[in-house]
Scaffold this motif. Sequence first.
Motif, PDB file in Angstrom:
ATOM      1  N   PHE A  16      34.646 111.250  52.889  1.00 34.46           N
ATOM      2  CA  PHE A  16      35.637 111.806  53.877  1.00 34.46           C
ATOM      3  C   PHE A  16      36.684 110.841  53.831  1.00 34.46           C
ATOM      4  O   PHE A  16      36.668 109.592  53.493  1.00 34.46           O
ATOM      5  N   VAL A  25      30.140 109.222  51.864  1.00 38.95           N
ATOM      6  CA  VAL A  25      29.002 109.586  52.793  1.00 38.95           C
ATOM      7  C   VAL A  25      27.648 110.104  52.195  1.00 38.95           C
ATOM      8  O   VAL A  25      26.763 109.503  52.701  1.00 38.95           O
ATOM      9  N   SER A  45      21.427 107.017  62.578  1.00 37.20           N
ATOM     10  CA  SER A  45      22.527 107.776  62.878  1.00 37.20           C
ATOM     11  C   SER A  45      23.809 107.727  61.793  1.00 37.20           C
ATOM     12  O   SER A  45      24.005 106.394  61.756  1.00 37.20           O
ATOM     13  N   GLY A  46      24.364 108.490  61.415  1.00 35.92           N
ATOM     14  CA  GLY A  46      25.446 108.189  60.798  1.00 35.92           C
ATOM     15  C   GLY A  46      25.124 108.136  58.973  1.00 35.92           C
ATOM     16  O   GLY A  46      26.219 108.017  58.294  1.00 35.92           O
ATOM     17  N   SER A  50      23.811 115.393  59.176  1.00 33.29           N
ATOM     18  CA  SER A  50      24.282 116.563  59.454  1.00 33.29           C
ATOM     19  C   SER A  50      25.357 117.188  58.204  1.00 33.29           C
ATOM     20  O   SER A  50      25.358 118.352  58.243  1.00 33.29           O
TER      21      SER A  50
END
Length: 261
Positions: A16, A25, A45-46, A50
């Motif tokens: 990104f 990412v 998380s992160g 997703s």
Amino acid sequence: MQTQPKLKISNLHKSFSNGRSTIKVLDDINIEVGDNEFVSLVGASGCGKSTLLSIIAGLQDFEEGEVLVDGASITGPGRDRGVVFQTYTLLPWLTALQNVEFALRETGHDPKEITDVARRHLDLVKLSRFANSFPSQLSGGMKQRVAIARALSYRPKILLMDEPFGALDALTRGQMQELLMQIWQEHRLTVIFVTHDVEEAVYLSDRVFVMGLNPGRIKECIAVPFARPRQTGIQHDRGVLELQARVLKSIREETSRAEFE
Ligand SMILES: Nc1ncnc2c1ncn2[C@@H]1O[C@H](COP(=O)(O)OP(=O)(O)O)[C@@H](O)[C@H]1O
Ligand SMILES: [Mg+2]
């Protein structure tokens, strides 16, 4: 894997950029998932769970690599993949039935069959009685059942789920897990399930992919050898607890490594 994998991801890279800087990412993701296999993605998380799921869904692009479904490169969202997100994505002005019908219309289903197919799928998630209720009249679990009915209504081969039960209370989450296992077993689906709940990942999956952080990558793949169908309560068996501990340790190693870098 002897037969062709249902899903094959090779050398996938995703970054990104926010104008000035670029953040990597996903770094060189390589995964194969078999037909009718149930796999989970877990990780801090992160770490890109997703992002990876939405790339598979065809909702996000990527710079490098390949995502193949049944050997063919994906070119965007498609009827071969259904998606269920954590937050309720139902259209509030449509009833449960109309929400499913809407998805069927969007995916080009034969108009004569739409109502029938939608009803059958509400039946599948045990919501026939609430066909004419609006989302605001449904509990969190019921809304997710409509979302599952909607995702399954056009008969995808792969079901992609991003923390679908994360917002539900423990009792409802347990019921939803049972329902999902039942549907998965009866319909020969391939499921990619994102969760941060290690107990849930081990209970549901054939294999658990632990993702690493900064950049996100596949750190380890842990097979879950427990026989199916799995009875409720096995989450507390010794062997199961040991496997959960192993997965948790793998996630924690990664977060502490990332913290000290
Ligand atoms: N649209 C976006 N633009 C910029 N950065 C993003 C975007 N979406 C996600 N990220 C970043 O990518 C990383 C992975 O995010 P995500 O896939 O949501 O992780 P997870 O689901 O594992 O918590 C995070 O650092 C997040 O801030
Ligand atoms: Mg996420």
